[in-house]
Scaffold this motif. Sequence first.
Motif, PDB file in Angstrom:
ATOM      1  N   PRO A  38       0.766  -1.151  -0.127  1.00 53.92           N
ATOM      2  CA  PRO A  38       0.039   0.077   0.216  1.00 53.92           C
ATOM      3  C   PRO A  38       0.858   1.633  -0.065  1.00 53.92           C
ATOM      4  O   PRO A  38       1.709   0.991   1.207  1.00 53.92           O
ATOM      5  N   ASP A  39       0.612   2.211  -0.864  1.00 46.45           N
ATOM      6  CA  ASP A  39       1.355   3.504  -0.699  1.00 46.45           C
ATOM      7  C   ASP A  39       1.268   3.897   0.557  1.00 46.45           C
ATOM      8  O   ASP A  39       0.589   4.279   1.476  1.00 46.45           O
ATOM      9  N   PRO A  67      -2.255  -3.896  -3.258  1.00 47.08           N
ATOM     10  CA  PRO A  67      -2.700  -3.665  -2.313  1.00 47.08           C
ATOM     11  C   PRO A  67      -3.239  -4.057  -1.019  1.00 47.08           C
ATOM     12  O   PRO A  67      -3.702  -4.455  -0.993  1.00 47.08           O
ATOM     13  N   PHE A  68      -1.836  -4.971   0.030  1.00 45.43           N
ATOM     14  CA  PHE A  68      -2.604  -5.487   1.353  1.00 45.43           C
ATOM     15  C   PHE A  68      -1.717  -5.359   2.288  1.00 45.43           C
ATOM     16  O   PHE A  68      -0.256  -5.376   1.720  1.00 45.43           O
ATOM     17  N   ALA A  93       6.641  -9.155  -8.572  1.00 46.45           N
ATOM     18  CA  ALA A  93       5.270  -8.786  -7.833  1.00 46.45           C
ATOM     19  C   ALA A  93       6.839  -8.130  -6.937  1.00 46.45           C
ATOM     20  O   ALA A  93       7.654  -8.102  -6.458  1.00 46.45           O
ATOM     21  N   TYR A  94       6.048  -6.991  -5.902  1.00 48.04           N
ATOM     22  CA  TYR A  94       7.449  -6.649  -4.888  1.00 48.04           C
ATOM     23  C   TYR A  94       6.223  -5.684  -3.318  1.00 48.04           C
ATOM     24  O   TYR A  94       5.183  -5.157  -3.941  1.00 48.04           O
ATOM     25  N   CYS A  95       6.958  -5.348  -2.815  1.00 48.43           N
ATOM     26  CA  CYS A  95       5.776  -5.652  -1.593  1.00 48.43           C
ATOM     27  C   CYS A  95       7.218  -4.531  -1.152  1.00 48.43           C
ATOM     28  O   CYS A  95       8.581  -3.874  -0.987  1.00 48.43           O
ATOM     29  N   ARG A  96       7.019  -4.217   0.547  1.00 47.77           N
ATOM     30  CA  ARG A  96       8.677  -4.116   1.727  1.00 47.77           C
ATOM     31  C   ARG A  96       8.756  -5.107   1.806  1.00 47.77           C
ATOM     32  O   ARG A  96      10.564  -4.623   1.607  1.00 47.77           O
ATOM     33  N   THR A  97       9.108  -5.958   1.432  1.00 41.71           N
ATOM     34  CA  THR A  97      10.667  -7.683   1.951  1.00 41.71           C
ATOM     35  C   THR A  97      10.717  -8.197   0.364  1.00 41.71           C
ATOM     36  O   THR A  97      10.999  -9.015   0.360  1.00 41.71           O
ATOM     37  N   GLY A  98       9.496  -8.680   0.084  1.00 36.38           N
ATOM     38  CA  GLY A  98       9.056  -9.236  -0.963  1.00 36.38           C
ATOM     39  C   GLY A  98       7.761 -10.991  -0.478  1.00 36.38           C
ATOM     40  O   GLY A  98       7.628 -11.640  -0.707  1.00 36.38           O
TER      41      GLY A  98
END
Length: 136
Positions: A38-39, A67-68, A93-98
């Motif tokens: 999430p932004d 985002p979740f 795909a990306y997020c904070r750490t994967g």
Amino acid sequence: MADIRRVTDAFSVAPQISEADVEAIAAAGYKTIVANRPDGEGGVDQPRMGAIRAKAESLGLSFAALPFSGAPTPEIVERMSNILNEAPQPVLAYCRTGTRCITAWALTQAGQGASDDILDAAAGAGYDLSSIQDLL
């Protein structure tokens, strides 16, 4: 360049990427970027999805925002599955750490193969998903 971790030929994960990473991602052959972060989750310094999307699309890449926070819900898993089935591959795909990304991916694979193969693919990318083995 972002820390891209290949899971399969069609799917990789990365910690947070920036707009500046997108050219290298495209040059590496990725066709789709999926944002699972999430932004604003990381504060004001976190790169925003809109800028990453704009750069990706300007280079001909597909972009999906999913985002979740926390563990992926069944709805998130279903939506991720739909994205992965429809998106041009390979997908990053990306997020904070994967970890969010790899967990959502693993749950989309549940019932499609041996859970050990899913866990091995995740481990090969540097993620220990043994805590969700019973769900696979």
